[in-house]
Design a protein around this motif. Structure first.
Motif, PDB file in Angstrom:
ATOM      1  N   PRO A  55       0.796  -1.230   0.000  1.00 34.43           N
ATOM      2  CA  PRO A  55       0.000   0.000   0.000  1.00 34.43           C
ATOM      3  C   PRO A  55       0.830   1.283   0.000  1.00 34.43           C
ATOM      4  O   PRO A  55       0.330   2.329  -0.402  1.00 34.43           O
ATOM      5  N   LYS A  56       2.082   1.218   0.446  1.00 30.80           N
ATOM      6  CA  LYS A  56       2.890   2.425   0.540  1.00 30.80           C
ATOM      7  C   LYS A  56       3.795   2.643  -0.662  1.00 30.80           C
ATOM      8  O   LYS A  56       4.167   3.771  -0.968  1.00 30.80           O
ATOM      9  N   ALA A  57       4.190   1.571  -1.357  1.00 28.80           N
ATOM     10  CA  ALA A  57       5.201   1.665  -2.416  1.00 28.80           C
ATOM     11  C   ALA A  57       4.718   2.535  -3.570  1.00 28.80           C
ATOM     12  O   ALA A  57       3.579   2.426  -4.019  1.00 28.80           O
ATOM     13  N   LEU A  58       5.602   3.391  -4.073  1.00 29.04           N
ATOM     14  CA  LEU A  58       5.262   4.218  -5.231  1.00 29.04           C
ATOM     15  C   LEU A  58       5.218   3.379  -6.497  1.00 29.04           C
ATOM     16  O   LEU A  58       4.250   3.419  -7.250  1.00 29.04           O
ATOM     17  N   LEU A  59       6.262   2.610  -6.748  1.00 29.18           N
ATOM     18  CA  LEU A  59       6.397   1.871  -8.002  1.00 29.18           C
ATOM     19  C   LEU A  59       6.033   0.412  -7.782  1.00 29.18           C
ATOM     20  O   LEU A  59       6.661  -0.270  -6.964  1.00 29.18           O
ATOM     21  N   LEU A  60       5.042  -0.045  -8.514  1.00 26.27           N
ATOM     22  CA  LEU A  60       4.539  -1.399  -8.356  1.00 26.27           C
ATOM     23  C   LEU A  60       4.742  -2.203  -9.635  1.00 26.27           C
ATOM     24  O   LEU A  60       4.672  -1.659 -10.743  1.00 26.27           O
ATOM     25  N   SER A  61       4.967  -3.493  -9.465  1.00 21.03           N
ATOM     26  CA  SER A  61       4.968  -4.395 -10.611  1.00 21.03           C
ATOM     27  C   SER A  61       3.525  -4.695 -10.983  1.00 21.03           C
ATOM     28  O   SER A  61       2.598  -4.366 -10.240  1.00 21.03           O
ATOM     29  N   TRP A  62       3.322  -5.327 -12.137  1.00 21.75           N
ATOM     30  CA  TRP A  62       1.940  -5.617 -12.533  1.00 21.75           C
ATOM     31  C   TRP A  62       1.306  -6.653 -11.608  1.00 21.75           C
ATOM     32  O   TRP A  62       0.097  -6.829 -11.614  1.00 21.75           O
ATOM     33  N   ARG A  63       2.154  -7.313 -10.795  1.00 20.42           N
ATOM     34  CA  ARG A  63       1.609  -8.232  -9.797  1.00 20.42           C
ATOM     35  C   ARG A  63       1.245  -7.524  -8.493  1.00 20.42           C
ATOM     36  O   ARG A  63       0.777  -8.159  -7.554  1.00 20.42           O
ATOM     37  N   GLY A  64       1.493  -6.218  -8.418  1.00 20.68           N
ATOM     38  CA  GLY A  64       1.147  -5.466  -7.224  1.00 20.68           C
ATOM     39  C   GLY A  64       2.223  -5.432  -6.168  1.00 20.68           C
ATOM     40  O   GLY A  64       1.983  -4.964  -5.050  1.00 20.68           O
TER      41      GLY A  64
END
Length: 351
Positions: A254-263
């Protein structure tokens, strides 16, 4: 005669103990997490190349030379060769280690064997008997890292074009990463963060003060710096936060700016792939491969070439000492001619 206090430990045992030690130092704040992981990765690679079952104290300088040669020819999984390599398992084979990677690996081994000497794992430091020099490891020279103005414009133009590009109908909505990829390239080129600083960034690290968007960057040694973002970067950031990140958010980070397509939070090793995807959109005439660290060099080089105050550039990059900037400053084609055309003592030349 061998001193009785030398411990006959294997390469595998010593590298495992060393890895635990540096990770413990990282946990207590004595060593930056990113630095600790680099050391750990390098010594584990050393164990693999030297043979984990061998006794560490039996290794000679010639044995370490052989490891350095093996590492030099070890494929770099982060990058791909720019041209096909027949018989290498595919049309685009993995590139060999760069000169910078070889130098870093050698420094990691030197630190490891210094520790091994102190702890009694070896009687003599074999790094003192190493005979190979960089030119013997394949003649690799460090390529200029900073992109030229034309190359940087091509990369940034490709990144900006992804913001308004129509969505690929062949991809699921939660696999469309164009906004995220554009933001990554713009942040790397405009602010020049370390790749670990980029992937550790959280949404809450970006705030607005007096109408200006800032990024609070958590850097090496526990130091933080607040860097204002250019408006072009702010626009892409806000578009990503409003739309692009929402598609990738599956509630896992929930906090991360950059996410992979897996979340999941984007991993450091994924950033090079992002850059390469954006580079594929650049006109071949102005395209040149670049690493995240190369974009950090690009930031420093172009800010300094524009006569930006050196201390301001130091603060943007998060260096503790001005002298470090010298290693990040590359020459740009035509910059001397441009400087002399606007000589402060003679005025600008007539067009």
């Amino acid at each position: 005669m061998r001193p009785i206090d030398v411990q006959r430990l294997t390469v595998g045992d010593t590298t495992d103990r060393y890895t635990r030690m540096i990770r413990a130092k990282s946990a207590t704040g004595a060593l930056a997490p990113g630095t600790a992981e680099v050391y750990a990765r390098d010594v584990l690679t050393f164990a693999e190349l030297a043979g984990p079952e061998r006794v560490l104290d039996d290794l000679s300088g010639a044995d370490v030379d052989e490891v350095l040669l093996k590492f030099a020819h070890k494929p770099d999984g982060r990058r791909r060769s720019p041209s096909p390599s027949p018989g290498a398992g595919g049309p685009r084979a993995a590139a060999r280690q760069s000169a910078a990677s070889q130098a870093r690996f050698r420094r990691s081994l030197s630190a490891f064997f210094r520790y091994a000497t102190i702890t009694g794992w070896v009687q003599l430091d074999p790094m003192r008997a190493v005979t190979l020099r960089p030119k013997d490891r394949g003649g690799l020279r460090s390529q200029r890292r900073a992109l030229t103005t034309e190359q940087a414009d091509g990369l940034l133009g490709a990144a900006r074009s992804m913001v308004s590009a129509p969505a690929d109908p062949a991809r699921r909505a939660d696999q469309r990463t164009e906004l995220r990829d554009a933001l990554i390239v713009l942040l790397l080129a405009a602010v020049g963060p370390r790749v670990s600083e980029l992937t550790r960034a959280d949404v809450e690290d970006f705030y607005v003060n007096a109408g200006v968007r800032y990024w609070r960057i958590f850097g090496k040694g526990g130091r933080t710096r607040d860097v204002p973002l250019p408006r072009a970067v702010t626009r892409v950031l806000e578009a990503y936060l409003a739309d692009g990140r929402r598609l990738l958010d599956k509630g896992r980070e929930p906090k991360a700016l950059l996410l992979s397509w897996r979340g999941r939070r984007l991993a450091r090793g994924d950033v090079q792939g992002v850059i390469d995807r954006v580079l594929a959109r650049v006109d071949p005439e102005h395209r040149r491969g670049v690493t995240p660290h190369g974009l950090r060099h690009t930031t420093a080089t172009h800010l300094l070439a524009a006569a930006t105050d050196m201390d301001a550039v130091r603060r943007v990059l998060g260096h503790s000492d001005l002298s470090t900037l010298g290693r990040y400053r590359d020459e740009l084609p035509g910059e001397l001619e441009a400087a002399m055309r606007v000589h402060p003592l003679l005025g600008a030349e007539e067009p």
